[in-house]
Write a protein that holds these residues in place. Structure first.
Motif, PDB file in Angstrom:
ATOM      1  N   THR A  92       0.849  -1.186   0.000  1.00 26.68           N
ATOM      2  CA  THR A  92       0.000   0.000   0.000  1.00 26.68           C
ATOM      3  C   THR A  92       0.890   1.242   0.000  1.00 26.68           C
ATOM      4  OG1 THR A  92      -0.121  -0.005   2.412  1.00 26.68           O
ATOM      5  CG2 THR A  92      -1.880  -1.151   1.220  1.00 26.68           C
ATOM      6  N   ASP A  93       0.316   2.359  -0.506  1.00 33.62           N
ATOM      7  CA  ASP A  93       1.088   3.591  -0.561  1.00 33.62           C
ATOM      8  C   ASP A  93       0.759   4.478   0.633  1.00 33.62           C
ATOM      9  OD1 ASP A  93      -1.392   4.622  -1.081  1.00 33.62           O
ATOM     10  OD2 ASP A  93      -0.992   5.117  -3.178  1.00 33.62           O
ATOM     11  N   ARG A  94       1.339   5.669   0.650  1.00 28.57           N
ATOM     12  CA  ARG A  94       1.176   6.593   1.768  1.00 28.57           C
ATOM     13  C   ARG A  94      -0.274   7.007   1.953  1.00 28.57           C
ATOM     14  NH1 ARG A  94       3.613   8.279   6.354  1.00 28.57           N
ATOM     15  NH2 ARG A  94       5.651   8.310   5.331  1.00 28.57           N
ATOM     16  N   ALA A  95      -1.051   7.048   0.836  1.00 30.80           N
ATOM     17  CA  ALA A  95      -2.463   7.426   0.914  1.00 30.80           C
ATOM     18  C   ALA A  95      -3.358   6.275   1.339  1.00 30.80           C
ATOM     19  CB  ALA A  95      -2.934   7.977  -0.428  1.00 30.80           C
ATOM     20  N   ALA A 135       4.168   0.819  11.920  1.00 38.80           N
ATOM     21  CA  ALA A 135       5.151   0.629  10.854  1.00 38.80           C
ATOM     22  C   ALA A 135       5.553   1.958  10.232  1.00 38.80           C
ATOM     23  CB  ALA A 135       4.571  -0.301   9.792  1.00 38.80           C
ATOM     24  N   TRP A 136       4.588   2.862  10.040  1.00 42.33           N
ATOM     25  CA  TRP A 136       4.956   4.190   9.531  1.00 42.33           C
ATOM     26  C   TRP A 136       5.889   4.897  10.501  1.00 42.33           C
ATOM     27  CZ3 TRP A 136       4.633   4.946   4.725  1.00 42.33           C
ATOM     28  CH2 TRP A 136       3.534   4.586   3.949  1.00 42.33           C
ATOM     29  N   ARG A 137       5.667   4.688  11.809  1.00 44.39           N
ATOM     30  CA  ARG A 137       6.452   5.380  12.819  1.00 44.39           C
ATOM     31  C   ARG A 137       7.820   4.734  13.048  1.00 44.39           C
ATOM     32  NH1 ARG A 137       3.269   4.540  16.659  1.00 44.39           N
ATOM     33  NH2 ARG A 137       4.419   2.823  17.630  1.00 44.39           N
ATOM     34  N   ASP A 138       7.832   3.385  13.212  1.00 45.73           N
ATOM     35  CA  ASP A 138       9.049   2.686  13.626  1.00 45.73           C
ATOM     36  C   ASP A 138       9.763   1.967  12.490  1.00 45.73           C
ATOM     37  OD1 ASP A 138       8.391   3.493  16.206  1.00 45.73           O
ATOM     38  OD2 ASP A 138       7.244   1.648  16.597  1.00 45.73           O
ATOM     39  N   GLY A 139       9.125   1.871  11.335  1.00 47.41           N
ATOM     40  CA  GLY A 139       9.739   1.162  10.227  1.00 47.41           C
ATOM     41  C   GLY A 139       9.256  -0.258  10.092  1.00 47.41           C
ATOM     42  N   VAL A 155       0.737 -11.074  11.272  1.00 50.03           N
ATOM     43  CA  VAL A 155       0.874 -10.051  10.232  1.00 50.03           C
ATOM     44  C   VAL A 155       2.103  -9.209  10.544  1.00 50.03           C
ATOM     45  CG1 VAL A 155      -0.228  -8.122   9.033  1.00 50.03           C
ATOM     46  CG2 VAL A 155      -1.628  -9.997   9.917  1.00 50.03           C
ATOM     47  N   ARG A 156       2.979  -9.073   9.574  1.00 49.99           N
ATOM     48  CA  ARG A 156       4.142  -8.204   9.689  1.00 49.99           C
ATOM     49  C   ARG A 156       4.024  -7.093   8.649  1.00 49.99           C
ATOM     50  NH1 ARG A 156       9.656 -11.658  10.986  1.00 49.99           N
ATOM     51  NH2 ARG A 156       8.951 -12.563  12.947  1.00 49.99           N
ATOM     52  N   VAL A 157       4.254  -5.876   9.090  1.00 52.93           N
ATOM     53  CA  VAL A 157       4.151  -4.707   8.217  1.00 52.93           C
ATOM     54  C   VAL A 157       5.499  -4.008   8.247  1.00 52.93           C
ATOM     55  CG1 VAL A 157       2.764  -2.685   7.622  1.00 52.93           C
ATOM     56  CG2 VAL A 157       1.750  -4.506   9.005  1.00 52.93           C
ATOM     57  N   ALA A 158       6.047  -3.725   7.054  1.00 56.53           N
ATOM     58  CA  ALA A 158       7.354  -3.068   6.953  1.00 56.53           C
ATOM     59  C   ALA A 158       7.227  -1.856   6.042  1.00 56.53           C
ATOM     60  CB  ALA A 158       8.411  -4.035   6.410  1.00 56.53           C
ATOM     61  N   LEU A 165       4.151   0.655   2.235  1.00 58.32           N
ATOM     62  CA  LEU A 165       4.082  -0.381   3.268  1.00 58.32           C
ATOM     63  C   LEU A 165       3.926  -1.738   2.597  1.00 58.32           C
ATOM     64  CD1 LEU A 165       1.761   0.942   6.129  1.00 58.32           C
ATOM     65  CD2 LEU A 165       4.237   0.825   6.106  1.00 58.32           C
ATOM     66  N   VAL A 166       4.684  -2.736   3.065  1.00 57.97           N
ATOM     67  CA  VAL A 166       4.546  -4.113   2.602  1.00 57.97           C
ATOM     68  C   VAL A 166       3.880  -4.917   3.722  1.00 57.97           C
ATOM     69  CG1 VAL A 166       5.717  -6.190   1.825  1.00 57.97           C
ATOM     70  CG2 VAL A 166       6.560  -3.950   1.096  1.00 57.97           C
ATOM     71  N   TRP A 167       2.720  -5.513   3.433  1.00 52.56           N
ATOM     72  CA  TRP A 167       1.950  -6.305   4.394  1.00 52.56           C
ATOM     73  C   TRP A 167       2.203  -7.783   4.117  1.00 52.56           C
ATOM     74  CZ3 TRP A 167      -1.564  -3.664   7.755  1.00 52.56           C
ATOM     75  CH2 TRP A 167      -1.705  -2.302   7.496  1.00 52.56           C
TER      76      TRP A 167
END
Length: 797
Positions: A92-95, A135-139, A155-158, A165-167
């Protein structure tokens, strides 16, 4: 991997190729790292993306007059790599828009819904939302135990770059069982089981048929090729007045059938496998369903992730699948004969009676809780159902392998127990501090009337000494309950080790070697140096005792190490209890026998000790735990691969100045010993003995003392007298506590000095009051300490 249309705003058409190259390189590298775990290959893709971006940027500068066509990101490399993953992947993108997803994601969610708006329920989506924000905050973020169509999924989000973001949905392979079972039913396996008289159908949670074998279709509709998918299973059945079930098409003259439900996935939203068996006399006797059909049933059970076992009419095991063996911790070299062989003695008779009852009845199913002998502290839920008509089998037992869930429950229960005992210890210590304050105060007053050499002087001195020993015990209780008064300073751990190293060498003796190693670039920590020294001494003494237990002559090595732990290293640890951040670690290890696994989870409990009776109080490690937690740190215990125990402490690196309550000035050599003073002091204390001691002690120093038993009485008294020079108050009082009263007093006298006294911790006070010009005096205190505190607060600044 499907690529979805998106229209993010672009700052310049000429920059699109550059952005496309960087994005493709980063995402491809992230997909490789998250799905295949190949770090070198992932770095290669990222480098290729950066190189391509550099080439494009140089070309744009050299040929600025050339119009560069708009470039569309090529996701083919990421597609090929993600297709090789067993996990469902989405980007997913920033939006918050879904950019792309692999095929497994599409199959899992029946399309391309955008995380966190997935068809898995509000609670699960709420947890996904929190993981996305983290994930947006900590990576990177991780959340486990999310129920996706009846199966627990991690679920891991990077975060990749700044805008993607990669889910990654881990554990969805269990959901493929539904598809596998569906294939089995419609294939040759379904036909073979149908030839043995077993009619099978898989139904949805709503009761509609998802798949069925040919013999079921033939009995239900009269046509083995008929389409039954989507039809209501219950409407194909009919029940007579005796409660026997028949196919609706067969009518009252049809053969009765037995319905056997096989839950092969956990959760209310999971599909259910249903077997229908004819209730003919020979079937009830067990002759119609031969060994071949029973083998098919066992093959089917072996595919299921839930632990299942078949029991015969005599209560003996007939078959158990691998999941049951793992969950029950069965040693197949010496397999059990009866279910009762697996459970503790108290549960044997209840389990045997339940199995016997279901083996001879038509009851559907029931649940009961038992405890296995290998883990008597972990209750396990068993589902027991009648399974007549399957050859020798008469009862089906199923259980869930809840190893991680049980571990989490035990950790939560341990935390709750420690919190409850901590509150009890803190309350007991507070009450004892009031009593000790009165005892020490009366001793001081008596000693002022007796001189050394007097027959009573030594007795009074002995009472006072024992009172001080009792005060040290209450400090231990407060340390365990994380409510002791700390004097935190910004310090370096090597300095603390250096201060206490000579004492450690004397404690270890000549046979135990002490090794101290310090890492580089250690960040400063904020803690009480005296309490940290107590932590080190306790752990080193425990290590010495452990090595003495291993060898009667003692000997061995105690290692103390310090190291810097960066946030990236903490993230790689993937520990659920250690927040991501920068830490300075302290590791204390020994060469003893280590900590037995059965007591590893109990060592921080209060009053738990493995030492001989009379040689340990069980408060040492619980005190260490309390000091570290109150200092904002974390402590972990374990065993080294080479043998011996190790304790690792993580203290957060101090980076900012924290606001603290004004403390009493540190004693100096130049400070006057004269405690005489004048003026009016208001003492507010709910304990009669402590109030009386404070009044007598301050009156002897020349002050005029007014007293009140609680905050409300103090406010009423202030309405009748002139402004006092000092307010001395207890913190915890009935009706109105000290901080609340202080706020009301400050509204009337904004600059009035306040001295708080309490048996609880100053840290607790700091969180409950934000007033300036406030000092603190911990209980128990002596008459001299009270007089000095009043003098220091009233001294001109």
């Amino acid at each position: 991997m499907a690529t979805l249309p998106a229209t993010p705003p672009a700052p310049s058409r000429s920059l699109l190729p550059l952005l496309a190259a960087v994005m493709a390189g980063f995402v491809a590298g992230a997909v490789i790292l998250l799905s295949l775990g190949e770090r070198p290959v992932a770095i290669g893709f990222v480098a290729a993306g950066i190189l391509a971006a550099g080439v494009l940027l140089a070309s744009r500068r050299l040929f600025q007059t050339v119009e560069v066509p708009e470039t569309v990101i090529d996701w083919s490399v990421a597609h090929a790599l993600a297709a090789a993953s067993n996990d469902a992947l989405a980007v997913t993108d920033r939006a918050g828009r879904l950019v792309c997803a692999n095929d497994r994601y599409e199959v899992l969610f029946a399309g391309f819904p955008t995380p966190p708006d997935l068809p898995i329920g509000e609670i699960a989506n709420s947890r996904l939302t929190e993981a996305g924000h983290a994930a947006w905050r900590d990576g990177e973020a991780r959340t486990a135990g999310i129920q996706v169509f009846g199966a627990p999924v991690t679920v891991r989000v990077a975060r990749v770059g700044e805008d993607t973001l990669v889910w990654r949905f881990i554990g969805v392979q269990a959901l493929d069982l539904a598809t596998q079972v569906e294939t089995l039913l419609s294939g040759q396996t379904g036909d073979r089981m149908g030839a043995a008289g077993i009619m099978l159908a898989m139904i949805t949670p709503e009761g509609r048929i998802r798949s069925a074998n040919r013999v079921f279709r033939a009995r239900a509709t009269g046509n083995a090729e008929a389409q039954v998918e989507g039809r209501d299973f219950a409407r194909l059945m009919a029940t007579d007045a005796s409660g026997r079930v028949r196919f609706e098409r067969d009518g009252a003259a049809g053969l009765p059938i037995r319905i056997l439900q096989i839950p092969f996935l956990d959760g209310e939203d999971a599909p259910m496998l249903v077997a229908a068996l004819d209730e003919e006399p020979q079937t009830l006797a067990g002759s119609a369903v031969g060994g071949s059909a029973a083998a098919h049933v066992r093959s089917l059970i072996a595919l299921l992730p839930a632990g299942m076992a078949l029991i015969d009419r005599d209560g003996r095991f007939v078959h158990m699948n691998d999941a049951f063996v793992r969950a029950a911790r069965i040693n197949m070299a010496n397999p059990p004969l009866y279910p009762g062989d697996l459970v503790v003695r108290e549960d044997k008779s209840a389990l045997a009676d339940t199995v016997r009852r279901f083996a001879g009845s038509s009851a559907q199913s029931a649940e009961m809780t038992v405890r296995f002998t290998d883990a008597p502290e972990e209750p396990v839920a068993l589902t027991i159902a009648a399974a007549r008509g399957l050859g020798d089998a008469a009862v089906l037992i199923s259980l869930k392998d809840s190893g991680e869930e049980g571990k989490l429950k035990r950790q939560v229960a341990q935390a709750i127990k420690m919190q409850a005992v901590g509150q009890l210890a803190g309350g007991v210590a507070h009450d004892f501090n009031n009593i000790l304050t009165a005892i020490i105060g009366h001793c001081d007053l008596m000693m002022s009337r007796h001189s050394p050499g007097d027959s009573d002087y030594d007795d009074i001195q002995q009472i006072r000494a024992n009172s001080n020993r009792a005060a040290s015990l209450t400090r231990q209780l407060l340390a365990f309950s994380r409510q002791q008064t700390l004097r935190p300073q910004v310090l370096q751990l090597p300095d603390v080790i250096s201060e206490v190293s000579n004492l450690l060498k004397r404690l270890l003796g000549e046979t135990v070697h002490l090794e101290v190693r310090h890492g580089r670039n250690l960040g400063p920590v904020r803690a009480d140096p005296g309490q940290l020294e107590q932590v080190v001494v306790n752990l080193v003494v425990n290590a010495r005792d452990a090595m003495l237990t291993k060898s009667e002559r003692g000997g061995g090595t105690v290692t103390i190490e310090t190291a810097a732990v960066a946030a990236s290293q903490v993230r790689q640890m993937d520990d659920d209890f250690l927040p991501v951040g920068d830490y300075t670690s302290l590791r204390i290890a020994d060469t003893g026998a280590g900590i037995p696994a059965d007591i590893l989870g109990k060592i921080f409990e209060p009053f738990f000790t493995t030492k001989e009776k009379g040689k340990g109080t069980g408060l040492g490690l619980s005190t260490v735990y309390g000091i570290i937690k109150q200092s904002g740190g974390f402590i972990f215990a374990g065993n080294q691969p080479s043998g011996g125990a190790e304790f690792v402490i993580y203290l957060p690196v101090h980076t900012a100045t924290e606001a603290t309550i004004a403390k009493l000035p540190a004693p100096t050599k130049e400070r006057s010993l004269d405690t005489w003073g004048t003026g009016t002091i208001l003492v507010v204390e709910d304990n009669d003995m402590v109030r009386a001691i404070a009044e007598r002690a301050l009156t002897r120093q020349g002050y005029t003392v007014l007293t009140a038993e609680n905050g409300e009485a103090a406010l009423e008294l202030l309405d009748q007298v002139e402004r006092p020079e000092l307010l001395i108050s207890d913190v915890v009082m009935p009706s109105m506590d000290g901080p609340t009263m202080a706020r009301h007093v400050r509204e009337r006298y904004p600059d009035l000095p306040i001295l708080f006294m309490s048996g609880y911790a100053e840290e607790q006070l700091r969180r409950s009051i934000d007033l300036h010009n406030v000092a603190f005096l911990p209980k128990p205190f002596s008459v001299q300490q009270l007089a000095e505190a009043a003098r220091d607060v009233l001294a001109p600044k």
